[in-house]
Scaffold this motif. Structure first.
Motif, PDB file in Angstrom:
ATOM      1  N   GLU A  28       0.842  -1.197   0.000  1.00 55.61           N
ATOM      2  CA  GLU A  28       0.000   0.000   0.000  1.00 55.61           C
ATOM      3  C   GLU A  28       0.882   1.254   0.000  1.00 55.61           C
ATOM      4  OE1 GLU A  28      -3.671  -1.920   2.639  1.00 55.61           O
ATOM      5  OE2 GLU A  28      -2.592  -0.151   3.370  1.00 55.61           O
ATOM      6  N   THR A  29       0.343   2.330  -0.569  1.00 52.96           N
ATOM      7  CA  THR A  29       1.014   3.618  -0.533  1.00 52.96           C
ATOM      8  C   THR A  29       0.064   4.634   0.097  1.00 52.96           C
ATOM      9  OG1 THR A  29       2.207   3.088  -2.568  1.00 52.96           O
ATOM     10  CG2 THR A  29       2.173   5.398  -1.880  1.00 52.96           C
ATOM     11  N   LYS A  30       0.519   5.296   1.129  1.00 52.62           N
ATOM     12  CA  LYS A  30      -0.300   6.280   1.840  1.00 52.62           C
ATOM     13  C   LYS A  30      -0.043   7.684   1.288  1.00 52.62           C
ATOM     14  CE  LYS A  30      -1.813   3.109   4.719  1.00 52.62           C
ATOM     15  NZ  LYS A  30      -1.517   3.146   6.154  1.00 52.62           N
ATOM     16  N   LEU A  31      -1.028   8.582   1.460  1.00 55.89           N
ATOM     17  CA  LEU A  31      -0.866   9.958   0.995  1.00 55.89           C
ATOM     18  C   LEU A  31       0.389  10.596   1.580  1.00 55.89           C
ATOM     19  CD1 LEU A  31      -4.410  11.641   1.059  1.00 55.89           C
ATOM     20  CD2 LEU A  31      -3.044  11.018  -0.928  1.00 55.89           C
ATOM     21  N   GLY A  32       0.659  10.299   2.851  1.00 57.24           N
ATOM     22  CA  GLY A  32       1.819  10.887   3.497  1.00 57.24           C
ATOM     23  C   GLY A  32       3.137  10.497   2.871  1.00 57.24           C
ATOM     24  N   GLN A  33       3.145   9.412   2.111  1.00 57.45           N
ATOM     25  CA  GLN A  33       4.365   8.977   1.425  1.00 57.45           C
ATOM     26  C   GLN A  33       4.531   9.626   0.050  1.00 57.45           C
ATOM     27  OE1 GLN A  33       3.053   4.708   2.287  1.00 57.45           O
ATOM     28  NE2 GLN A  33       5.283   4.473   2.334  1.00 57.45           N
ATOM     29  N   GLN A  34       3.499  10.329  -0.395  1.00 56.08           N
ATOM     30  CA  GLN A  34       3.494  10.887  -1.749  1.00 56.08           C
ATOM     31  C   GLN A  34       3.564  12.405  -1.782  1.00 56.08           C
ATOM     32  OE1 GLN A  34       4.232   8.080  -3.466  1.00 56.08           O
ATOM     33  NE2 GLN A  34       2.777   8.630  -5.066  1.00 56.08           N
ATOM     34  N   LEU A  35       3.614  13.057  -0.634  1.00 62.65           N
ATOM     35  CA  LEU A  35       3.600  14.517  -0.594  1.00 62.65           C
ATOM     36  C   LEU A  35       4.800  15.094  -1.329  1.00 62.65           C
ATOM     37  CD1 LEU A  35       2.566  15.088   3.129  1.00 62.65           C
ATOM     38  CD2 LEU A  35       1.086  14.899   1.126  1.00 62.65           C
ATOM     39  N   THR A  36       4.596  16.271  -1.913  1.00 60.85           N
ATOM     40  CA  THR A  36       5.652  16.903  -2.691  1.00 60.85           C
ATOM     41  C   THR A  36       6.320  18.021  -1.907  1.00 60.85           C
ATOM     42  OG1 THR A  36       6.153  17.851  -4.863  1.00 60.85           O
ATOM     43  CG2 THR A  36       4.181  18.665  -3.760  1.00 60.85           C
TER      44      THR A  36
END
Length: 322
Positions: A28-36
């Motif tokens: 799984e990928t969480k939003l917190g791992q994708q922030l720019t």
């Protein structure tokens, strides 16, 4: 980097500090791992951890706890085809100095916070970014309107779903008068406030809203069948999109039924209606900001309720607007 005033400070949150909120899981990928990073972000999230404004309005504290509850839920949302998260940045939060407490004149402290927030916004938000401000009292609508006016060099319109108009007298700054002060100071062009509770807004407030040419509806008109939520949201959205004016989007958490907030109420809208409101008004192109104040959890269960509700509202806003 920390910026301080007499009573407040601003702390950046870096990626390492945000990682402690994320519950990672294989596959799984969480939003917190994708922030720019900040320069690439379209939406910049800022927390306000204070309840000076509500206290100055003779209300209760607790609004300083909403932002952390939000982070715990929002950063753990799934990053998927509906919302990846790579155009979102969490900048940091403004908090009250622990050692200072709530000493001195509370109205003066709110004015200090007004100036401080405008400064933070000017320093970090560029022309193509939309600030999303979470937590604190509704007093922080005023610096958001002032910043937007200075940023766009024009008055803005504001739409708010709220049990209270926050249009009290000009008696010193607090959470009950950000919109009356902003109108007086020339930042606010038109104010649309939906769902006012009839017995919790004074006649002075109702008269002043009419005098100043603003638009409002009463919550009772929805529960007694005189108005329909979806019709009003769509009409409001259509009216907003007819102009090129920038629009500030507000929702006070105390308008949601039994929501842990600075002005808790057993009567109010559902979370689903709040989500519908946000998703409709976010369709306007020229959005100045999103502001979700007054969440005030006091225990672990309330933190989950407030945090997850705020996460839904912010993600709905980003999906509908972006």
């Amino acid at each position: 980097m920390t910026h301080k005033t007499k009573h407040f400070e601003f702390n950046h949150l870096n990626k390492e500090e945000l990682q402690i909120f994320i519950r990672k899981r294989g596959g799984e990928t969480k939003l917190g791992q994708q922030l720019t990073d900040l320069p690439q972000a379209k939406y910049v999230i800022i927390g306000v951890e204070e309840s000076v404004g509500p206290r100055a309005n003779k209300g209760r504290g607790g609004a300083e706890k909403g932002f952390e509850a939000f982070l715990s839920s929002f950063l753990n949302m799934q990053s998927n085809e509906s919302l990846i998260g790579n155009h979102i940045h969490v900048l940091g939060s403004v908090s009250t100095h622990t050692e200072a407490g709530f000493d001195g004149n509370l109205n003066q402290m709110v004015e200090e916070l007004d100036i401080f927030l405008v400064k933070i916004l000017h320093e970090h938000i560029n022309q193509n970014q939309i600030p999303i401000v979470i937590g604190g009292g509704h007093n922080n609508a005023y610096p958001l309107m002032k910043f937007s006016y200075e940023r766009y060099q024009q008055q803005i319109q504001v739409v708010n779903f709220d049990a209270h108009a926050d249009y009290r007298r000009l008696e010193g700054r607090h959470s009950g008068n950000p919109f009356s002060y902003a109108f007086k100071d020339g930042y606010l062009k038109k104010y649309f406030v939906l769902g006012l509770h009839q017995r919790f807004n004074s006649q002075q407030i109702i008269d002043d809203l009419r005098r100043d040419g603003h638009y409002f509806t009463f919550y009772e008109s929805y529960i007694f069948g005189e108005h329909n939520y979806l019709d009003d949201f769509q009409t409001l959205r259509d009216n907003l999109t007819r102009t090129k004016d920038y629009t500030g989007v507000e929702l006070d958490m105390d308008t949601i039924e039994r929501m842990p907030s600075s002005a808790f109420s057993p009567s109010g809208i559902s979370v689903d209606i709040a989500r519908l409101y946000i998703s409709q008004v976010a369709k306007k192109k020229n959005i100045a900001y999103l502001h979700l104040p007054e969440g005030a959890p006091t225990n672990e269960l309330e933190e989950r309720i407030v945090g997850k509700t705020l996460a839904y509202l912010v993600s709905d806003f980003i999906v509908s607007h972006g």
